[in-house]
Design a protein around this motif. Structure first.
Motif, short mmCIF file in Angstrom:
data_model
loop_
_atom_site.label_atom_id
_atom_site.label_comp_id
_atom_site.label_asym_id
_atom_site.label_seq_id
_atom_site.Cartn_x
_atom_site.Cartn_y
_atom_site.Cartn_z
N PRO A 64 0.81 -1.23 0.00
CA PRO A 64 0.00 0.00 0.00
C PRO A 64 0.84 1.28 0.00
CG PRO A 64 -0.31 -1.21 2.06
CD PRO A 64 0.55 -2.05 1.17
N PHE A 68 0.08 4.12 -2.71
CA PHE A 68 -0.28 5.50 -2.38
C PHE A 68 0.75 6.49 -2.88
CE2 PHE A 68 -3.26 3.88 0.90
CZ PHE A 68 -4.38 4.55 0.46
N THR A 75 -5.17 3.93 -6.13
CA THR A 75 -5.18 3.22 -4.86
C THR A 75 -6.38 3.64 -4.02
OG1 THR A 75 -2.78 3.11 -4.93
CG2 THR A 75 -3.81 2.65 -2.82
N THR A 76 -6.69 4.93 -4.02
CA THR A 76 -7.85 5.41 -3.28
C THR A 76 -9.13 4.79 -3.82
OG1 THR A 76 -6.71 7.49 -2.85
CG2 THR A 76 -9.09 7.48 -2.54
N LEU A 78 -9.42 1.95 -5.43
CA LEU A 78 -9.40 0.54 -5.09
C LEU A 78 -9.86 0.31 -3.66
CD1 LEU A 78 -8.53 -2.43 -5.77
CD2 LEU A 78 -6.32 -1.82 -4.80
N LEU A 79 -9.33 1.11 -2.73
CA LEU A 79 -9.74 0.96 -1.34
C LEU A 79 -11.21 1.32 -1.13
CD1 LEU A 79 -6.57 2.24 0.53
CD2 LEU A 79 -7.35 -0.11 0.23
N ARG A 80 -11.70 2.33 -1.84
CA ARG A 80 -13.13 2.66 -1.76
C ARG A 80 -13.98 1.50 -2.25
NH1 ARG A 80 -13.15 8.85 -3.97
NH2 ARG A 80 -12.35 9.77 -2.05
N LEU A 82 -13.13 -1.72 -2.31
CA LEU A 82 -13.04 -2.79 -1.32
C LEU A 82 -13.91 -2.51 -0.10
CD1 LEU A 82 -9.24 -3.65 -1.41
CD2 LEU A 82 -11.13 -5.05 -2.26
N PHE A 83 -13.88 -1.26 0.36
CA PHE A 83 -14.71 -0.88 1.52
C PHE A 83 -16.19 -1.04 1.19
CE2 PHE A 83 -16.89 2.25 4.20
CZ PHE A 83 -16.52 1.79 5.44
#
Length: 89
Positions: A64, A68, A75-76, A78-80, A82-83
Motif C-alpha cells: 500500500p 499510495f 489506490t484510493t 481501489l480501497l473505496r 473494497l470498503f
C-alpha cells in the motif's frame, strides 16, 4: 557522480508552475522512495535474522505504501471499492 548531479539539476530546472508536474507527485515520489528503501533494509535485516514473519509483514506493508506514493488516485479508488464491497454499500 558529476553527470548525475547535472541530470538532476537539469530536471529541477525544468520544474516550474507551468511544467505540469504537481508538487504533490514530486513529494510523494521522494517520500515513497525513501520509505521503500528503509523497508528494504529492514527486510534484509529480517531475512538475515531468519525472522520470516517480520519479513512477510514488511512486504505486505510495502504494497500500500508503493500504491499510495506512485498511484494515489487509483489506490484510493481501489480501497473505496473494497470498503464498499465489505460494507455492502
Amino acid at each position: 557522480m558529476g553527470t548525475t548531479s547535472a541530470v538532476v539539476s537539469v530536471y529541477l530546472a525544468q520544474l516550474s508552475p507551468e511544467s505540469g508536474v504537481p508538487l504533490q507527485q514530486i513529494a510523494l515520489g521522494i517520500i515513497g522512495s525513501l520509505l521503500l528503501v528503509v523497508m528494504a533494509a529492514r527486510g534484509v535485516g529480517a531475512y538475515a535474522d531468519e525472522r520470516y514473519g517480520k519479513l512477510f509483514t514488511i512486504i505486505i506493508a510495502a504494497i500500500p505504501i508503493a500504491g499510495f506514493c506512485y498511484m494515489p488516485a487509483e489506490t484510493t479508488e481501489l480501497l473505496r471499492g473494497l470498503f464498499a464491497t465489505f460494507t455492502g454499500g
